[in-house]
Write a protein that holds these residues in place. Sequence first.
Motif, PDB file in Angstrom:
ATOM      1  N   ASP A  77       0.854  -1.189   0.000  1.00  0.00           N
ATOM      2  CA  ASP A  77       0.000   0.000   0.000  1.00  0.00           C
ATOM      3  C   ASP A  77       0.890   1.239   0.000  1.00  0.00           C
ATOM      4  N   LEU A  78       1.008   1.883  -1.146  1.00  0.00           N
ATOM      5  CA  LEU A  78       1.887   3.045  -1.268  1.00  0.00           C
ATOM      6  C   LEU A  78       1.310   4.279  -0.590  1.00  0.00           C
ATOM      7  N   THR A  79       0.035   4.237  -0.180  1.00  0.00           N
ATOM      8  CA  THR A  79      -0.551   5.379   0.504  1.00  0.00           C
ATOM      9  C   THR A  79      -0.312   5.327   2.019  1.00  0.00           C
ATOM     10  N   ARG A  80       0.256   4.236   2.507  1.00  0.00           N
ATOM     11  CA  ARG A  80       0.666   4.158   3.911  1.00  0.00           C
ATOM     12  C   ARG A  80       2.090   3.611   3.942  1.00  0.00           C
ATOM     13  N   PRO A  81       3.076   4.501   3.794  1.00  0.00           N
ATOM     14  CA  PRO A  81       4.468   4.057   3.659  1.00  0.00           C
ATOM     15  C   PRO A  81       4.997   3.389   4.915  1.00  0.00           C
ATOM     16  N   LEU A  82       5.853   2.403   4.709  1.00  0.00           N
ATOM     17  CA  LEU A  82       6.518   1.682   5.786  1.00  0.00           C
ATOM     18  C   LEU A  82       8.011   1.986   5.736  1.00  0.00           C
ATOM     19  N   ALA A  83       8.670   1.786   6.865  1.00  0.00           N
ATOM     20  CA  ALA A  83      10.116   2.025   6.924  1.00  0.00           C
ATOM     21  C   ALA A  83      10.738   1.103   7.961  1.00  0.00           C
ATOM     22  N   ALA A  84      12.029   0.883   7.804  1.00  0.00           N
ATOM     23  CA  ALA A  84      12.813   0.166   8.806  1.00  0.00           C
ATOM     24  C   ALA A  84      13.543   1.199   9.646  1.00  0.00           C
ATOM     25  N   VAL A  85      13.369   1.118  10.950  1.00  0.00           N
ATOM     26  CA  VAL A  85      13.997   2.060  11.880  1.00  0.00           C
ATOM     27  C   VAL A  85      15.155   1.357  12.574  1.00  0.00           C
ATOM     28  N   THR A  86      16.357   1.919  12.434  1.00  0.00           N
ATOM     29  CA  THR A  86      17.552   1.358  13.069  1.00  0.00           C
ATOM     30  C   THR A  86      18.115   2.343  14.074  1.00  0.00           C
ATOM     31  N   LEU A  87      18.307   1.875  15.290  1.00  0.00           N
ATOM     32  CA  LEU A  87      18.895   2.696  16.361  1.00  0.00           C
ATOM     33  C   LEU A  87      20.272   2.153  16.694  1.00  0.00           C
ATOM     34  N   ASP A  88      21.244   3.043  16.709  1.00  0.00           N
ATOM     35  CA  ASP A  88      22.623   2.652  16.999  1.00  0.00           C
ATOM     36  C   ASP A  88      23.280   3.766  17.802  1.00  0.00           C
ATOM     37  N   GLY A  89      23.255   3.606  19.101  1.00  0.00           N
ATOM     38  CA  GLY A  89      23.824   4.642  19.959  1.00  0.00           C
ATOM     39  C   GLY A  89      22.966   5.883  20.052  1.00  0.00           C
ATOM     40  N   ALA A  90      21.662   5.749  19.815  1.00  0.00           N
ATOM     41  CA  ALA A  90      20.765   6.902  19.866  1.00  0.00           C
ATOM     42  C   ALA A  90      20.508   7.333  21.309  1.00  0.00           C
ATOM     43  N   GLN A  91      20.134   8.591  21.460  1.00  0.00           N
ATOM     44  CA  GLN A  91      19.773   9.146  22.760  1.00  0.00           C
ATOM     45  C   GLN A  91      18.292   9.498  22.757  1.00  0.00           C
ATOM     46  N   GLY A  92      17.649   9.308  23.884  1.00  0.00           N
ATOM     47  CA  GLY A  92      16.233   9.624  23.966  1.00  0.00           C
ATOM     48  C   GLY A  92      15.818  10.006  25.368  1.00  0.00           C
ATOM     49  N   THR A  93      14.565  10.421  25.484  1.00  0.00           N
ATOM     50  CA  THR A  93      13.990  10.790  26.779  1.00  0.00           C
ATOM     51  C   THR A  93      13.134   9.639  27.290  1.00  0.00           C
ATOM     52  N   LEU A  94      13.447   9.156  28.476  1.00  0.00           N
ATOM     53  CA  LEU A  94      12.655   8.073  29.065  1.00  0.00           C
ATOM     54  C   LEU A  94      11.323   8.636  29.546  1.00  0.00           C
ATOM     55  N   LEU A  95      10.241   8.180  28.939  1.00  0.00           N
ATOM     56  CA  LEU A  95       8.905   8.664  29.286  1.00  0.00           C
ATOM     57  C   LEU A  95       8.280   7.868  30.423  1.00  0.00           C
ATOM     58  N   ALA A  96       8.582   6.577  30.481  1.00  0.00           N
ATOM     59  CA  ALA A  96       7.976   5.726  31.510  1.00  0.00           C
ATOM     60  C   ALA A  96       8.783   4.456  31.650  1.00  0.00           C
ATOM     61  N   GLY A  97       8.745   3.877  32.852  1.00  0.00           N
ATOM     62  CA  GLY A  97       9.387   2.598  33.092  1.00  0.00           C
ATOM     63  C   GLY A  97       8.624   1.465  32.427  1.00  0.00           C
ATOM     64  N   ALA A  98       9.169   0.279  32.523  1.00  0.00           N
ATOM     65  CA  ALA A  98       8.626  -0.865  31.788  1.00  0.00           C
ATOM     66  C   ALA A  98       7.164  -1.151  32.141  1.00  0.00           C
ATOM     67  N   ARG A  99       6.836  -1.079  33.420  1.00  0.00           N
ATOM     68  CA  ARG A  99       5.479  -1.439  33.841  1.00  0.00           C
ATOM     69  C   ARG A  99       4.444  -0.438  33.329  1.00  0.00           C
ATOM     70  N   ASP A 100       4.703   0.858  33.561  1.00  0.00           N
ATOM     71  CA  ASP A 100       3.759   1.875  33.097  1.00  0.00           C
ATOM     72  C   ASP A 100       3.696   1.911  31.577  1.00  0.00           C
ATOM     73  N   ALA A 101       4.828   1.678  30.937  1.00  0.00           N
ATOM     74  CA  ALA A 101       4.867   1.700  29.476  1.00  0.00           C
ATOM     75  C   ALA A 101       4.011   0.593  28.892  1.00  0.00           C
TER      76      ALA A 101
END
Length: 365
Positions: free
Chosen positions: A186-210
């Motif tokens: 379906d070209l109207t809903r594009p898909l992608a492969a996301v690769t993370l390698d040493g990325a930084q992010g903001t922790l929004l929630a721990g495992a249980r709440d997430a």
Amino acid sequence: MTDLLYSGTEDDLRSAVRSLLTDRCGAPELLAAVEAGTPGDLRLWPALASDMGLAGLLVPEKLGGQGATHREAAVVLEELGRSVAPAPYLTSSVVATEVLGGLGARNEAAAELLATLASGECVAVLAVPLTTEPGSVPLLPGLSGTVSGVADAAAAQVLLVPTDDGLYAVGARDPGVTVEPLVPLDLTRPLAAVTLDGAQGTLLAGARDARAALDRGLLAGAGLLASEQLGLAEWCLEETVRYTRERHQFNRPVGGFQALKHRMAQLWLEIVSARAAARNAADALATDSSEKALAVSVAQAYCSRVAVHAAEECIQLHGGIGMTWEHPAHLHLKRAKSDAVAFGSAGAHREALALLVDLPGPDSA
């Protein structure tokens, strides 16, 4: 008793969204954009998200949203399904928004991101395969690894990444993040492969709440996907009825032949049932019903099949023109096939339904 009828407000919303999509995403414009590989050039998202304020339908008013319910969001998705519009509404304004909303009002980082989503200035997507069903979210071992088949990742500014440690918000264009477009059915809903390698992010929630927030987001996505499938099926039937009235064979409209009448009548009956199932799922989500998981599984188990059947009938009953790239029927069939595996297949939802009603299948005995 649940009221599945559309309210006046919902009818007005439908008219406004349909008018916009007719102007910006009619069949000629959409076909040309898909043929050129540039469906994003239709610039639907700014008009839907910012100009009409639809990005914030499920966001509380105190965070700059509309404070509406899943019923209104379902109406928007019905219209997006009718036009197979290339807009990240389901992934960003429903799934990602519901995940963030499930983290609680006291989560300042999530609330700030929700306000940004509500303004339409940002698109966020959950970094899981489109096929992920509620209750089975794959987790990365920290901010490293590859997730394939992520819908609308190429259009996102923020990725919500589930990991063993919890849920992170990661900039889609930050160092250590690679988003590689794939070639989807379906070209109207594009898909992608996301690769993370040493990325930084903001922790929004721990495992249980997430975990609870992720299940909430995917359940909403699966439930409201049924409304998109409903809108798609309705367009297919209406377009087929219109065409068979105009197309003449043996000096009479082909729609007058009994065999075709019966096929369209059967499809109409299926769509009426699909509308009831989709509306029930949207209402159960809107009211936070204790049976919302049941309503969602019923809707997905049924509406997936109806959408595919409607698209197949649309192509077959259009005859030769239905098989060409010049007619938009093939876009609807591809979206229907893609939706049939999104957020869990019909079979997966039937299995979930069997467990919910304590009626396991033969293999579970």
